[in-house]
Structure formats: C-alpha cells, structure tokens
Design an enzyme around this catalytic site. Structure first.
Site, mmCIF file in Angstrom:
data_model
loop_
_atom_site.group_PDB
_atom_site.id
_atom_site.type_symbol
_atom_site.label_atom_id
_atom_site.label_comp_id
_atom_site.label_asym_id
_atom_site.label_seq_id
_atom_site.Cartn_x
_atom_site.Cartn_y
_atom_site.Cartn_z
ATOM 1 N N HIS A 125 -9.583 0.634 5.352
ATOM 2 C CA HIS A 125 -8.235 0.856 5.897
ATOM 3 C C HIS A 125 -8.343 1.840 7.060
ATOM 4 C CE1 HIS A 125 -4.115 2.289 6.218
ATOM 5 N NE2 HIS A 125 -3.763 1.156 5.658
ATOM 6 N N GLU A 144 -6.754 4.368 7.904
ATOM 7 C CA GLU A 144 -6.678 5.800 7.570
ATOM 8 C C GLU A 144 -8.003 6.287 6.983
ATOM 9 O OE1 GLU A 144 -3.031 5.399 5.360
ATOM 10 O OE2 GLU A 144 -2.071 4.857 7.248
ATOM 11 N N ASN A 147 0.863 -1.190 0.000
ATOM 12 C CA ASN A 147 0.000 0.000 0.000
ATOM 13 C C ASN A 147 0.896 1.236 0.000
ATOM 14 O OD1 ASN A 147 -1.889 1.988 0.440
ATOM 15 N ND2 ASN A 147 -2.250 1.461 2.595
ATOM 16 N N GLY A 154 2.246 2.280 10.540
ATOM 17 C CA GLY A 154 3.104 3.438 10.313
ATOM 18 C C GLY A 154 3.808 3.946 11.561
ATOM 19 N N SER A 187 3.493 -2.037 10.276
ATOM 20 C CA SER A 187 4.940 -1.842 10.442
ATOM 21 C C SER A 187 5.774 -3.085 10.131
ATOM 22 C CB SER A 187 5.244 -1.337 11.856
ATOM 23 O OG SER A 187 4.696 -0.052 12.044
ATOM 24 N N LYS A 239 0.012 4.273 -0.260
ATOM 25 C CA LYS A 239 -0.692 5.449 0.297
ATOM 26 C C LYS A 239 -0.552 6.639 -0.663
ATOM 27 C CE LYS A 239 0.359 3.470 4.733
ATOM 28 N NZ LYS A 239 0.096 3.526 6.145
#
Ligand code: PEP
Length: 259
Positions: free
Chosen positions: A96, A98, A11, A174, A214, A13
C-alpha cells in the site's frame, strides 16, 4: 484470481477501536446483502482482526490484514506474521502506498511479503501506483512496470492466480482528487500488458485488478463500469457504513448501474 466476482475492499487504516469496529460490522451486516457476484472484504486494524473474525459471517464479509511481517515467526518484536493471520483473514494488503511512502517499504520487502502471503494461503492484494511527481514526469507506466516486476519476482504462473492487483495512484489516495476513468483504464491496461509480458495472455486476461483512490458512493459506478476494473479499494469512504454499503450495492451486477 478469477474475475467472476467484483471485489470491494474497505481499508480502515488506523481508524476505529474494538468497540467501534464491532458496531460498524454489526451495522454493515444489516444493510449489505450477500451477492454471488460481489466479494466484500474489510481491512480493519490488526488489533480488531481476531474478534471480528469471530463476529463476521465469512459468507458475507471476508477480512484482510493491512500489513504483516514477511518472516513466519521469530524474534521480531512488535510484528505479526502471515502464519499468525491464517484462519483469521483471507486477504492481505501488500505494498500500500502508505507502507511504501510513510514506512519506506522497498520492492524487496514487498516481494518477501507477497511470498509470505502465498506461502500462508492468504491472497495478497498488491498495490501499485505512481506519485504526483512521477505522473507529472510522465513516468506512470515505468513505475507500474517496476513495481510489478519488484513485487512479483519469484511468483509462478500458478501462484499468480491467487493474487489481486490494485492500481492506486498515490496522488489520489486520501486527497479527494479522483483519477479520471479514462486514465484508470489506461493504467490498468498497462498493468495487464506487463502481466502478459511476464506470464502470457491468459494470465493477463484473468488478472483481477482493482482501482483505489478517493472513491466515494457517488463516483464508484464510474469506475465499476470500466471493463478493465474488477473491483475497488476504498479508504475514507469505507469508514461510513452507509456509504460503503452503497458502493457494494453498485458492484452487484443486478444493479442498474453495473456494466
Ligand atoms: C486506500 O487507502 O487504499 C485508499 C484508496 O484510500 P482513499 O479511498 O481514502 O483514497
């Protein structure tokens, strides 16, 4: 989804412009070997999807949308529909963290997107996971339960076979804070338990469940070795073609590190 292939999803982003994305795919295609037991999926920004769909060899890489709107067409300025993504991507991220936490998508939105993806023959990768606060309150299982019920309402048993679930604890995304493999196993067992409750044992056994949060080239093997984990969703480390290709290598069962 059948669990015969390990899924490695990158991903990106809101990173990499058209030129950088094209260069990245060019570099990655040189170092990633195609293995029958591994499916590599790239989720670039929407802007680059069309051109990358012409550049990638779909046997080597599949593409995923990071986001889309749940209506198929209409007066929705600025949005892209799953209908428009057909033929360009094979997968689509849904829910997701986010999207849930930065853009305040609700379970209702997420459910509508799961339906839109299915309707348009895209495979939704439904992301679920608890926040740090929910974890500290020992609410992980309750959150997973609610997010699964919320996202999968209206999904039939047949449709469930074309869905992937990603367990992504929000506090691990992240942040460089890895979830312990034992905790990941525990959470994914809870996810399968919920699927069993909703759809039966066979559906739970067949459910493809990824871990994300992560993961790096160094930690990937620890998660891939878990019998409950069928692949990885990689954010930060997927932006480095070398690190990402190392993760793909570890997913190949011929790799000495594989389970
Ligand atoms: C993600 O974006 O889904 C993700 C897991 O990101 P990161 O690997 O950077 O934590």
């Amino acid at each position: 989804m059948a669990r015969d292939k390990t899924l490695i999803v990158g991903n990106w982003k809101m990173n990499l412009n058209m030129h950088e994305a094209s260069l990245y795919v060019h570099q990655l295609s040189k170092v990633v070997k195609t293995h029958r037991d591994v499916e590599v999926v790239l989720a670039p920004t929407a802007l680059t999807l069309q051109s990358l769909s012409l550049q990638v060899n779909f046997r080597q890489f599949k593409l995923a949308a990071q986001n889309f709107y749940w209506r198929d067409s209409g007066a929705y300025t600025g949005e892209i529909s799953a209908t428009q993504l057909r033929g360009i991507v094979q997968y689509a991220l849904v829910g997701h963290s986010e999207r849930r936490h930065v853009f305040h998508e609700s379970d209702k939105d997420i459910r509508a997107k799961v339906q839109a993806a299915i309707r348009n023959h895209l495979i939704p990768i439904l992301c679920v996971g608890e926040t740090a606060f929910e974890r500290s309150e020992d609410e992980t299982q309750a959150v997973l339960h609610d997010q699964l019920i919320g996202g999968l309402a209206n999904v039939t048993s047949d449709e469930l076979e074309h869905i992937v679930i990603a367990y992504e604890p929000v506090w691990a995304i992240g942040t460089g804070q890895n979830a312990l493999p034992v905790d990941v196993s525990h959470a994914i067992r809870a996810i399968r338990g919920q699927i069993k409750h909703l759809y039966g044992q066979k559906a739970a056994d067949n459910m493809q469940v990824l871990y994300g949060g992560s993961v790096t080239a160094d930690s990937a093997a620890d998660y891939l070795a878990l019998p409950d984990v069928d692949g990885l969703l990689i954010g930060g480390a997927s932006l480095d073609a070398h690190a990402f290709s190392e993760i793909v290598k570890k997913a190949h069962k011929g790799s000495s590190l594989a389970k």
